[in-house]
Design an enzyme around this catalytic site. Structure first.
Site, mmCIF file in Angstrom:
data_model
loop_
_atom_site.group_PDB
_atom_site.id
_atom_site.type_symbol
_atom_site.label_atom_id
_atom_site.label_comp_id
_atom_site.label_asym_id
_atom_site.label_seq_id
_atom_site.Cartn_x
_atom_site.Cartn_y
_atom_site.Cartn_z
ATOM 1 N N GLY A 138 51.717 5.293 43.578
ATOM 2 C CA GLY A 138 50.365 5.407 44.124
ATOM 3 C C GLY A 138 49.749 4.213 45.067
ATOM 4 N N SER A 139 48.460 4.068 44.657
ATOM 5 C CA SER A 139 48.043 3.171 45.780
ATOM 6 C C SER A 139 48.324 1.527 45.474
ATOM 7 C CB SER A 139 46.340 3.121 45.706
ATOM 8 O OG SER A 139 45.959 2.608 44.548
ATOM 9 N N THR A 140 48.497 0.990 46.718
ATOM 10 C CA THR A 140 48.509 -0.588 46.460
ATOM 11 C C THR A 140 47.665 -1.349 45.762
ATOM 12 O OG1 THR A 140 49.704 -0.600 48.699
ATOM 13 C CG2 THR A 140 48.920 -2.761 47.956
ATOM 14 N N CYS A 146 52.806 9.443 50.743
ATOM 15 C CA CYS A 146 53.001 7.754 51.078
ATOM 16 C C CYS A 146 53.701 7.397 52.446
ATOM 17 C CB CYS A 146 53.539 7.247 50.003
ATOM 18 S SG CYS A 146 55.187 7.652 49.578
ATOM 19 N N GLU A 155 45.281 2.856 54.589
ATOM 20 C CA GLU A 155 45.773 4.059 54.153
ATOM 21 C C GLU A 155 44.850 5.333 54.003
ATOM 22 O OE1 GLU A 155 49.356 5.931 51.823
ATOM 23 O OE2 GLU A 155 48.060 4.589 50.768
ATOM 24 N N LYS A 180 52.472 9.667 32.165
ATOM 25 C CA LYS A 180 50.926 9.936 32.461
ATOM 26 C C LYS A 180 51.074 10.912 33.545
ATOM 27 C CE LYS A 180 46.961 9.570 34.711
ATOM 28 N NZ LYS A 180 46.678 9.620 36.153
ATOM 29 N N GLY A 218 48.640 -0.737 42.151
ATOM 30 C CA GLY A 218 49.836 -1.534 41.948
ATOM 31 C C GLY A 218 49.833 -2.661 41.717
ATOM 32 N N GLU A 252 56.117 2.196 43.750
ATOM 33 C CA GLU A 252 56.137 2.720 45.394
ATOM 34 C C GLU A 252 54.675 2.643 45.788
ATOM 35 O OE1 GLU A 252 57.317 6.383 47.754
ATOM 36 O OE2 GLU A 252 59.022 5.338 47.312
#
Length: 479
Positions: A229-231, A285, A383, A175, A234, A251
């Site tokens: 992407g974002s935590t 990041c 972030e 994607k 994730g 990551e």
């Protein structure tokens, strides 16, 4: 002139989606093309095609390492041939200045070649464990890899995940983000034109919503997930994957501290610190979003960094006098601007930055610098994903390490000093997956990349990346 319309690549063929989306140039807000916007159905077709290709003994993709190496090398050659097109489109559609787009492509193509070499590398072991009893290990592909790619560096971050997956023998359902739909489609064209890559081995779709990406995680047809992407996302992916005990390579976010000691060379440091805040408009990041200055040089560094950031010229990515391109869209620009405005309540705003145009559709933003002391301050803890940095003052080495480790993130850090012993001493104490000395953002294909703490699990790049997409089978044979 009609705008270009692009589609998704499934099983070697072009597919529409249930909707048509629009792609925008963030420097102006103008529509520059349309795309077939995918949904769960398109994602399901991508997974099914990848599953068929993985199980197809006719291609023997999972077992033929020479084929995999050849396909990755051809893909690298075809990307090199269209590198200029990719750079130009990435700069216009994603917004990054042309030099940053060149940097992204320059980092991408070698990854394909490195993973082509890894595909030929055998890391199994064998031995006679007892008289007449032999053991050997085989590394075999996990199956279908679901890959979810972010918009900030879509070409290199797609390749960083799918290249080791393919090298390992997996097939891929991927994607990609709507914000870079036209760039994605050019990548799809390059994949489709790679003759040695069998149809269905690499399937890709572009989605503006959130239907297809979750299916890549939850569907029993995928065997491993790679997400950048974002935590927050994730965590959700890891929780869903746990329902099927599905391995993940994640990551996630970062708040990379840049530790500048009293003996640092500020002539060398200031330009790099400025780049660490402004490269990709801070949408990176590993952005150097926290500048930690030792008290002895804090005043000088504060003044020099303030002047450097105030001199940065935002503009369209394809303009030659642009120092920093726009963020990805107007909504992001307004969100970032509001965060800096709010920071005045708990910090000292050294460089206000903010929207270049108060009214408009563009996403042009000036960089910002905010001095803070409290480690619980929002700009320290969270972030931002934009051209915003904090300026923090520390006393001794212990204080520097304490501040550096104060967030939930642990992706990267940088140490600036002339002391030959300090870098290793400090780096060993910092909780981060990568620590640079007197530099920033140096990434090696041969060395693993990933995060500590809430910055992720698993590693990409290096030999470990291949292992993330493989199982190890122990075979025992008695004579």
């Amino acid at each position: 002139m009609a705008l270009p319309h692009v589609r998704n690549l499934i099983d070697g063929s072009w597919h529409d989606g249930p909707r048509t989306g629009e792609s925008y140039a963030p420097a102006t807000g103008e529509v520059i093309g349309t795309f077939a916007d995918a949904d769960e159905g398109v994602a399901r077709a991508a997974v099914a095609a990848a599953r068929r290709a993985f199980e197809d003994q006719g291609t023997a993709w999972a077992r033929d390492r020479a084929l995999r190496s050849r396909a990755l090398l051809e893909l690298a050659d075809r990307m090199e041939a269209r590198r200029g097109e990719l750079v130009a489109l990435l700069s216009r559609e994603q917004g990054k200045k042309r030099a940053d787009a060149e940097l992204e492509l320059g980092d991408t193509i070698p990854k394909l070649r490195y993973n082509a070499a890894l595909a030929l590398t055998d890391t199994g072991r064998a031995g006679e464990m007892a008289p007449g009893s032999y053991s050997l290990t085989l590394h075999q592909p996990l199956g279908v890899a679901g890959v979810i790619v972010p918009w900030n560096a879509p070409v290199v971050l797609a390749v960083r995940s799918f290249a080791p997956a393919l090298a390992a023998g997996c097939t891929v359902a991927m994607k990609m983000p709507a914000q870079t739909a036209l760039t994605n489609a050019l990548l799809y064209e390059i994949v489709a034109d790679t003759a040695s890559l069998p149809p269905g081995v690499l399937n890709a779709f572009t989605e503006s919503g959130n239907e297809g990406a979750p299916l890549l995680v939850s569907d029993p047809g995928t065997d491993v997930v790679s997400y950048t992407g974002s935590t927050a996302v994730g965590r959700a992916i890891m929780a869903e994957a746990a329902r099927r005990v599905k391995p993940c390579v994640l990551e996630l976010g970062g708040k990379s501290p840049m530790l500048v000691f009293d003996d640092a060379d500020l002539d060398a440091a200031v330009p790099v610190l400025t780049a660490a805040v402004t490269t990709f408009a801070g949408q990176f990041c590993m952005a150097g979003s926290r500048v930690l200055a030792q008290a002895g040089i804090a005043d000088e560094l504060r003044a020099r960094l303030t002047a450097a950031l105030e001199a940065v010229r935002p503009g369209p990515g394809d303009h030659p006098d642009t120092d920093m391109g726009p963020v990805v869209d107007r909504a992001q620009a307004e969100r970032i601007d509001a965060l800096v405005a709010d920071a005045g309540a708990y910090g000292k705003i050294l460089v206000r930055g903010g929207l270049l145009h108060a009214e408009g559709a563009d996403a042009l933003l000036r960089p910002s610098l905010v001095e803070v002391e409290d480690l619980a301050a929002p700009l320290v803890r969270h972030e931002v994903f934009g051209p915003v940095a904090t300026f923090e003052v520390f006393g001794d080495e212990d204080d520097a390490v304490r501040r550096a480790n104060a967030t939930e993130y642990g992706l990267a850090a940088s140490v600036w000093t002339r002391d030959v012993d300090r870098p290793l001493r400090v780096a060993r104490r910092i909780d981060a997956g990568t620590v640079w000395t007197n530099t920033w953002a140096v990434i090696r294909d041969q060395m693993e990349e990933g995060g500590f703490k809430q910055s992720g699990v698993g590693r990409l790049n290096g030999p470990r990346a291949l292992a993330e997409f493989q199982e190890i089978k122990h075979l025992v044979q008695h004579a």
